[in-house]
Design an enzyme around this catalytic site. Structure first.
Site, PDB file in Angstrom:
ATOM      1  N   LYS B  25       0.824  -1.195   0.000  1.00 40.71           N
ATOM      2  CA  LYS B  25       0.000   0.000   0.000  1.00 40.71           C
ATOM      3  C   LYS B  25       0.866   1.257   0.000  1.00 40.71           C
ATOM      4  O   LYS B  25       0.654   2.172  -0.814  1.00 40.71           O
ATOM      5  CB  LYS B  25      -0.928  -0.024   1.231  1.00 40.71           C
ATOM      6  CG  LYS B  25      -1.935   1.130   1.254  1.00 40.71           C
ATOM      7  CD  LYS B  25      -2.598   1.273   2.632  1.00 40.71           C
ATOM      8  CE  LYS B  25      -3.629   0.218   2.909  1.00 40.71           C
ATOM      9  NZ  LYS B  25      -4.956   0.572   2.356  1.00 40.71           N
ATOM     10  N   ARG B  95      -3.236   2.783   8.760  1.00 41.77           N
ATOM     11  CA  ARG B  95      -3.549   1.513   8.081  1.00 41.77           C
ATOM     12  C   ARG B  95      -2.313   0.632   7.978  1.00 41.77           C
ATOM     13  O   ARG B  95      -1.216   1.124   7.762  1.00 41.77           O
ATOM     14  CB  ARG B  95      -4.035   1.783   6.654  1.00 41.77           C
ATOM     15  CG  ARG B  95      -5.400   2.389   6.520  1.00 41.77           C
ATOM     16  CD  ARG B  95      -5.789   2.400   5.032  1.00 41.77           C
ATOM     17  NE  ARG B  95      -7.202   2.660   4.842  1.00 41.77           N
ATOM     18  CZ  ARG B  95      -7.711   3.875   4.625  1.00 41.77           C
ATOM     19  NH1 ARG B  95      -6.922   4.928   4.580  1.00 41.77           N
ATOM     20  NH2 ARG B  95      -9.017   4.014   4.461  1.00 41.77           N
ATOM     21  N   GLY B 104      -8.174  -7.767   4.506  1.00 41.40           N
ATOM     22  CA  GLY B 104      -9.014  -7.873   5.688  1.00 41.40           C
ATOM     23  C   GLY B 104      -8.358  -8.527   6.881  1.00 41.40           C
ATOM     24  O   GLY B 104      -8.976  -8.706   7.921  1.00 41.40           O
ATOM     25  N   MET B 106      -5.559  -7.539   8.555  1.00 43.20           N
ATOM     26  CA  MET B 106      -4.946  -6.698   9.583  1.00 43.20           C
ATOM     27  C   MET B 106      -5.784  -5.448   9.827  1.00 43.20           C
ATOM     28  O   MET B 106      -6.810  -5.233   9.189  1.00 43.20           O
ATOM     29  CB  MET B 106      -3.517  -6.385   9.199  1.00 43.20           C
ATOM     30  CG  MET B 106      -2.639  -7.625   9.440  1.00 43.20           C
ATOM     31  SD  MET B 106      -0.923  -7.296   9.100  1.00 43.20           S
ATOM     32  CE  MET B 106      -1.051  -6.711   7.448  1.00 43.20           C
ATOM     33  N   ARG B 337      -3.181  -1.417  -6.398  1.00 43.85           N
ATOM     34  CA  ARG B 337      -2.333  -2.619  -6.354  1.00 43.85           C
ATOM     35  C   ARG B 337      -2.675  -3.463  -7.576  1.00 43.85           C
ATOM     36  O   ARG B 337      -3.715  -3.246  -8.215  1.00 43.85           O
ATOM     37  CB  ARG B 337      -2.558  -3.402  -5.067  1.00 43.85           C
ATOM     38  CG  ARG B 337      -3.985  -3.854  -4.902  1.00 43.85           C
ATOM     39  CD  ARG B 337      -4.232  -4.446  -3.523  1.00 43.85           C
ATOM     40  NE  ARG B 337      -5.655  -4.762  -3.390  1.00 43.85           N
ATOM     41  CZ  ARG B 337      -6.234  -5.112  -2.265  1.00 43.85           C
ATOM     42  NH1 ARG B 337      -5.547  -5.150  -1.139  1.00 43.85           N
ATOM     43  NH2 ARG B 337      -7.520  -5.405  -2.219  1.00 43.85           N
ATOM     44  N   HIS B 453     -15.704  -9.626   1.406  1.00 41.42           N
ATOM     45  CA  HIS B 453     -14.660 -10.539   1.877  1.00 41.42           C
ATOM     46  C   HIS B 453     -14.757 -11.916   1.244  1.00 41.42           C
ATOM     47  O   HIS B 453     -13.796 -12.459   0.707  1.00 41.42           O
ATOM     48  CB  HIS B 453     -14.742 -10.644   3.410  1.00 41.42           C
ATOM     49  CG  HIS B 453     -13.760 -11.597   3.986  1.00 41.42           C
ATOM     50  ND1 HIS B 453     -14.090 -12.893   4.291  1.00 41.42           N
ATOM     51  CD2 HIS B 453     -12.443 -11.447   4.270  1.00 41.42           C
ATOM     52  CE1 HIS B 453     -13.019 -13.503   4.761  1.00 41.42           C
ATOM     53  NE2 HIS B 453     -12.006 -12.644   4.771  1.00 41.42           N
ATOM     54  N   SER B 766       9.667 -44.292 -18.887  1.00 49.16           N
ATOM     55  CA  SER B 766       8.680 -43.313 -18.461  1.00 49.16           C
ATOM     56  C   SER B 766       8.598 -43.400 -16.944  1.00 49.16           C
ATOM     57  O   SER B 766       8.322 -44.459 -16.394  1.00 49.16           O
ATOM     58  CB  SER B 766       7.322 -43.608 -19.099  1.00 49.16           C
ATOM     59  OG  SER B 766       6.395 -42.648 -18.678  1.00 49.16           O
ATOM     60  N   CYS B 834       5.175 -39.932 -16.498  1.00 51.09           N
ATOM     61  CA  CYS B 834       3.728 -40.074 -16.619  1.00 51.09           C
ATOM     62  C   CYS B 834       3.054 -40.149 -15.263  1.00 51.09           C
ATOM     63  O   CYS B 834       1.889 -40.484 -15.171  1.00 51.09           O
ATOM     64  CB  CYS B 834       3.379 -41.278 -17.480  1.00 51.09           C
ATOM     65  SG  CYS B 834       3.903 -42.852 -16.780  1.00 51.09           S
ATOM     66  N   TYR B 854       9.715 -35.467 -22.488  1.00 49.50           N
ATOM     67  CA  TYR B 854       8.336 -35.009 -22.380  1.00 49.50           C
ATOM     68  C   TYR B 854       7.785 -35.280 -20.982  1.00 49.50           C
ATOM     69  O   TYR B 854       8.322 -36.104 -20.246  1.00 49.50           O
ATOM     70  CB  TYR B 854       7.429 -35.676 -23.426  1.00 49.50           C
ATOM     71  CG  TYR B 854       7.240 -37.155 -23.211  1.00 49.50           C
ATOM     72  CD1 TYR B 854       6.230 -37.638 -22.359  1.00 49.50           C
ATOM     73  CD2 TYR B 854       8.048 -38.079 -23.845  1.00 49.50           C
ATOM     74  CE1 TYR B 854       6.069 -38.992 -22.148  1.00 49.50           C
ATOM     75  CE2 TYR B 854       7.889 -39.433 -23.636  1.00 49.50           C
ATOM     76  CZ  TYR B 854       6.899 -39.892 -22.782  1.00 49.50           C
ATOM     77  OH  TYR B 854       6.733 -41.229 -22.569  1.00 49.50           O
TER      78      TYR B 854
END
Lengths: 875, 875
Positions: B25, B95, B104, B106, B337, B453, B766, B834, B854
């Protein structure tokens, strides 16, 4: 390429070191000829000829025919007779002989050279009865071995003629009767569309090929598989002038050992039969006399045999197992080889030979295969026990065994393979019975002597055997035997004692083995040379004491969950498990602590001065609860009957909660200590309190606290902190300072792979190779050994059971990684192994090479481990 | 050390890059000030001051007092008022502001500077009602945040006065009523033995300390644990001149996003309330209006906001989430933000910003956390389904969820942690509900807006949420809610659709997600840069088609046992298992072959041109048989009832034979193929026949036959021989030549450790990292995740569940060993993975670095894997 090696009374082309080429029998015949022992002339066709024969699908190598003919001329010259000569015929034997002895597995044909003409010459030269008996034997053997006709067909003819003549034994048949047998034998062959060849050379070549071919009979293949003998070795073939033990009362034949192969006692040991051929002894049909008696019957021969035995031992520096024939007062040696012996005998002989100056101590250690020691340490029958001896027999192979009586070999194999304990009972055994012997706990026969097939094979396998027990009468058809007043049916339980020859009704209490003075001395020599420590796995004070007696230098694994399993403690433990919270658990732990502490004190006392590694509780908790299936059935029944048993219902519920899909990989080991620290805390407290109290009394206590199943260093860090904190509190309380260690089992691949992290928090590593094998292979031992491992070994995917012999490529690599990286991170790290491999000689070799500080194994294997450790330290 | 950074309308000491020091902030307030946006003057106290405060147990660092006072003077100067001045008082807000947003979590205190004196000055300067309302708010917040008094005590007083005055809303209270509230508030504080401080400086310092202290509230700690935010970061503290949105109809307050955070759609998005303070919006008490409406109400302000949004995006190159206040017609920015967004929105925004030229393609790929994509691919409600919609709400967080209705947060947490599927239903949520939200499948509230919230938290977690559903009336006490004619009780099942806002009765059919055009384009950019292949695990033709749609470049794992599990085939398979011999099995296999072949053909068709790796049967056979416990109960009951069910008895017997102690380590995988080669032979035949038939039709088929659970090269050699021989026979039969491969899973430590031996017999490896994790750790996943793993993660022994995120030190080391040594032995070896880790982004990073060819993962994770692979290829 030279395919034929001659030998005879005046020397030989081969020698003992040429076993690969000449086979064991051929090489030793040559060696005996070289050192001047009386060997009938003959020659050996090499294993290379045999291999050629197989490779070419039945062709004999070029030049073999000339070689054989030339050698045959040489035998004729030395023997003073000629092959196929109607007046003075040379007879020869054709015998197999592989690199290593495969007793009874391959074929032999005797008396080759007899036909309708030469038999008359032999009759004229020796004796008519003898000549036709020899001819009868040739046709019988030849028909079976070369032509593959059933032995029984010929036995039947012989029996019929004997009945007709009103006689009981073969030897009672007169020349005419034998002529009749010969004619009928030839007819029988003809009936089968075959013909017994009259040309002695045809006989010889066919016999040679048959001997080669006998390498590949099913029973020979089975034997090689069991004995780990390569398929591609092939056999040599020995052709030798016949000598006859059945030429009259001054003739005879026998087998002997230069020392007693069962006890190792000094002195000539063996059996003989006068006026008999060798096959009569080995086959176990007539019960022979002990060699000691020969002194009375043919004293000079006995003296010569004693000389021969001494010569053999002086030359070979080891016990020899030999065969001989006396032909009309003249001794001939037909075979010698290193004598198979019981493990007890092996120990005694190795020990005695050092004392006699024949070999040195290092050689003595080399002479005992560590596996053999296990047999020495076999359990035996408690002499104080009241037992019902129902029969006696020969103590052919030591050790005692209990099991259900089974008469059929296939059935014995099937039941035995399934893990049932059975005693195979037979009139006598033959090579065809080999699979049944393998699967049985022990062997009992009513016929045969100490060197009969059953005895030799059982000793080789270290399996208890009682043979030639004439007091029992076996009814094979009804599958029962009678011994005095007792009838024993198939499925009844008996015990046999191969050390005394006793046959006992039912099961019998056994006692643990003790170590004789020879073994103790031998092991002390081993301790002098070995460079790796040996500890024991022991969970009780008794086991600890025994371990110490057996020479353990400490306890490498004391499993505390075994202490929880005690019937008097089980209810308390169950209470703890059912407890829902820490308070409930702590209450019960308070009750358990004094019990554990008492155990630890006793163990520490027994191991005064030596380290004791105590593993904190490892097993999954639900293993301490009742069997789920039984409980479920009970509760189901109760419910149906309208009975409400709250306790049982609760137990079932809790059991279901605790049950795991794969308990082996579940909530066990240090995971219990992390989840319920109060349990480990109690155990550490009990250990350190016990140690402090004893230290106050002046004992030297060296506890090593071991955390099981560590896979992550944070587990180790957390539990080490717990142990050190708890130990500190207890020591403060007692005002004592103790030397103690905190370390871990390495029994998970991740434990090994992250050893460098874990070693920073551990004073020692101890490899739990059993669990490490389970996780590295992904095998649950409980399942694998009963489900697919036998198939894997059968199909040669695995050469050995990895739970018995450490797998070097996989598990061993993890061990090596952990040792190297663990020591690098913590140079003071002590490293041992406490899995079952700790007592396995081949695995010990690996552990020695990998640089472990010690191995730890079950008490009974401690001597084995001491010896194995010495052997590998020597190498 | 500088602890205080000033900012204001004419610039700032800090900037956006200083988040560590100034918090998010504070840094962004400074940045906004720098780029000329209207920011009320203020200053930020650094996180270092906070850390000092904790380290010293509550002492403020030296020099902070001077810094604050000096900065405060500066604010006074810029604001044109003075702190504590009875005539013209400056009010400030205090703040919190950590490095990353913890919405929410703090504390905040507003209106600091008001006391019995200054309130009169404010009343005179502005408005009496407003002044006392502000004072009332200050005392209420201060009592709760600084003094820790229960919020409810003050709410009660307010409610009472409102009742007395006969009004419904706070704003309807007149100045006298508010004065009464203020007096009662002060009384209430006094009742508690405390005193509301009249000195504005005392208020300020206490508020600063309270803000620091709120870093350590339980809810903040929980949030940090869930969000992996370090404990030692601390929070900064922002002190800023108050601006008021409640000064009349030309005042207001709101929050906004520069684009729709739910869909990513272009355009200002957010909510505002006129004549209100910010807390009224965020708390979700009054339902605000959409920002679009501001155009009608305060058109100029709306225009200014549009300009601000454009400035913010041009500057930050990303979507911004901002807060603003309009005070008497003047716009103030209070926060900006980076905007949290749904995954759908993230994709759209990244895509659009590339098109708009704001960012480049590589940056777009970087912008999407691969984990987010999983949410995009959430299942949603089948639109063709008949559903009973009982209410509507705001579509606050997309995706659909079904579960039992639970009203109590703790209960929701408990049930959810146990794996029950629940929907948490609340009037509104507060930070205290965080643990219940974590454990629920979805959230439904009757109050609150898109930025309340519940909405913010659910979006952050990717959890479906419907909020502000005014149509439902919740009775918390009786634990039920009414929606129209329907009453839904606790425990009833509902479905919420966070994408539409629908609340639906009962369970609802769901459909698989589709990928929008923006995602497809984004993934094509990812494909351009990634350097590791992506395949899918798919067992059915449908799954194969879907995998292809999702961009899989082949199938990396097709599990054939899934085909056996089909209900129509299960009886046939059971017959095969119960068969006692090979003949019996072959008979059944003949029935199964055409079925498997049919499956393979469909899969090959779907993957025309791409490789398909088919794993031969892996599971323990007994898994195909009925449940043991149920069968046992049934048989027990039958027996008690005298019913003889031979089939059931036989099945129970066979089941008992097949049951294993640890099936995970038992008779499964290639061990089945070794024991019963006819099963694997049938499968290979089915594969190759299917391939040959399709190749004839012109398709390109690339079968890769994979042997599971190989631990020894001889297993591989034997099964490769079987596969090659069988394939050869089939190809000869068809007269076709196929390109096919034979390879193995590496899923046992021994497989990895002996990779150099195995690679000689394999075309590909694999990695089955799921099983490899089980054996390397010695964890049974089924047991560990329900028994001790949560405890291990809780105690921080493991930082993550190793079945979700690959363990690099242990399992990863084995993977690396196997790749290196396997490739050395066989340079042509193809290597993939896999296991489930194939779709885990952090694990993909490791696989990329280790050099795999892969990764293969479930279809829905293919896009995730493509993106993750691209990200790590960029780095």
């Amino acid at each position: 390429m030279k395919y034929v090696y001659k030998f005879g009374p005046d020397g030989a082309e081969g020698e003992a070191s040429m076993k690969e080429l000449l086979g064991g029998k051929g090489a030793n015949l040559a060696e005996m000829a070289r050192i001047g022992l009386p060997v009938p002339p003959g020659f050996t066709i090499t294993t290379e000829a045999c291999i050629h024969y197989f490779r070419t699908n039945g062709e004999l190598p070029e030049g073999l025919d000339n070689g054989v003919e030339e050698a045959l001329r040489d035998v004729e010259k030395r023997a003073g007779s000629r092959f196929g000569d109607p007046q003075n015929p040379l007879l020869v034997s054709v015998r197999s002989g592989a690199r290593v002895s495969m007793p009874g597995m391959m074929d032999t044909v005797l008396n080759i050279g007899l036909n309708d003409e030469t038999v008359k010459g032999l009759a004229a030269k020796a004796d008519e009865r003898f000549a036709f008996d020899s001819y009868r034997r040739l046709i019988q053997m030849y028909s079976n071995v070369v032509m593959g006709l059933p032995r029984e067909d010929f036995e039947d003819i012989l029996e019929r003629v004997k009945r007709k003549e009103g006689v009981k034994y073969d030897m009672e048949l007169g020349p005419d009767a034998l002529k009749e047998v010969v004619e009928e034998y030839k007819e029988k062959v003809k009936d089968k569309g075959l013909k017994f060849p009259q040309d002695p050379l045809d006989q010889l070549w066919d016999a040679i090929k048959a001997v080669f071919g006998s390498w590949n009979t099913p029973r020979a293949k089975t034997y090689r598989k069991i004995s780990d003998i390569p398929e591609d070795w092939g056999t040599a073939c020995n052709v030798q002038a016949m000598v006859f033990g059945n030429l009259g009362p001054d003739s005879g034949t026998g087998v002997g050992f230069t020392r007693d192969p069962s006890t190792g006692e000094h002195g000539l040991y063996g059996e003989y039969l006068l006026n008999a051929q060798g096959e009569d002894v080995v086959a176990g049909i007539r019960t022979p006399r002990l060699l000691a008696n020969l002194k009375d019957e043919l004293s000079e021969m006995h003296g010569q045999l004693l000389d021969v035995a001494r010569t053999l031992e002086d030359h070979y520096k080891d016990v020899q197992d030999f065969e001989f024939t006396i032909q009309s007062g003249k001794l001939y040696m037909l075979q010698t080889r290193t004598g198979k012996r019981t493990s007890q005998a092996a120990v005694r002989i190795a020990h005695d030979m050092v004392k006699e100056g024949l070999i040195d101590k290092v050689e003595a250690i080399r002479r005992i295969a560590p596996e053999q020691l296990e047999q020495v340490l076999h359990r035996r029958i408690d002499t104080s026990a009241q037992v019902k001896i129902i029969a006696k027999g020969l103590n052919a192979s030591p050790g005692a065994a209990t099991g259900e009586v089974i008469f059929d070999t296939d059935e014995a194999d099937e039941l035995g393979s399934r893990g049932e304990k059975i005693i195979l009972v037979r009139l006598e055994t033959t090579p065809e019975d080999i699979h049944g012997i393998v699967s049985a706990q022990g062997i009992l026969t009513s016929r045969g002597g100490m060197t009969c097939h059953a005895a030799v094979v059982a000793r080789g396998m270290g399996k208890p055997a009682v043979v030639g027990s004439g007091g029992i009468s076996i009814d094979m058809e009804r599958e029962k035997f009678v011994a005095g007043d007792f009838t024993v049916n198939k499925g009844d339980v008996i015990t046999i004692d191969g050390s005394t020859g006793n046959v006992i009704l039912g099961e019998v209490p056994m006692v643990d083995p003790e170590m004789g003075p020879e073994l103790l001395e031998l092991l002390s020599w081993a301790d002098d040379v070995r460079k790796i420590g040996v500890r024991a796995n022991a969970d009780t004070p008794e086991a600890a004491s025994r371990a110490r007696e057996f020479g353990a230098e400490g306890i490498g694994l004391c499993r505390t969950e075994r202490m929880f399993n005690d019937p008097s403690r089980l209810p308390i433990v169950q209470e703890m498990i059912i407890a829902r919270d820490e308070a409930g658990r702590r209450k019960v732990l308070d009750e358990l602590k004094p019990m554990q502490k008492g155990d630890f004190k006793e163990i520490f006392k027994a191991m005064d001065g030596l380290p004791v590694t105590i593993r904190l509780i490892d097993l999954p908790l639900h293993e301490f609860l009742p069997n789920f299936e039984e409980l479920l059935v009970e509760v189901t029944k109760n419910r149906m009957n309208g009975v409400k048993d709250e306790d049982k219902e609760l137990m079932l519920k809790r059991l279901r909660e605790l049950m795991e899909h794969n308990p082996m990989l579940g909530h066990r080991g240090c995971r219990i200590g992390i989840r319920y620290p109060e349990i480990y805390e109690m155990q550490v407290r009990a250990i350190i309190e016990a140690a402090c109290e004893l230290q106050r009394e002046g004992l030297v206590v060296k506890p090593e606290i071991m955390m099981p199943l560590i896979g992550h260093y944070r587990e180790m860090a957390m539990l080490r902190e717990l142990a050190v904190r708890t130990a500190g509190e207890v020591m403060d309380q007692f005002g004592e300072r103790l030397e103690y260690k905190v370390g871990t089992m390495i029994e998970l691949p991740r434990g090994a792979l992250t050893a460098s992290q874990i070693a920073r928090h551990a004073d020692f590593f101890s490899f739990g190779t059993n669990d490490l094998t389970q996780t590295t292979f992904g095998y649950s031992r409980d399942d694998a050994e009963s489900k697919f491992l036998p198939d894997y070994i059968d199909k040669r995917i695995l050469s050995q059971n990895p739970f018995e012999v450490l797998d070097r490529d996989g598990v061993g690599r993890l061990v090596a990684i952990a040792i190297e990286e663990g020591r690098e991170a913590n140079p003071k790290l002590k490293v041992g192994i406490c899995g079952e491999h700790g007592g396995n000689p081949s695995s010990i070799e690996f552990f020695y090479k990998t640089g472990l500080d010690y191995v730890s194994c079950s008490s009974f294997r401690v001597p084995v481990a001491r010896l194995a450790a010495a052997r590998y330290s020597i190498e």
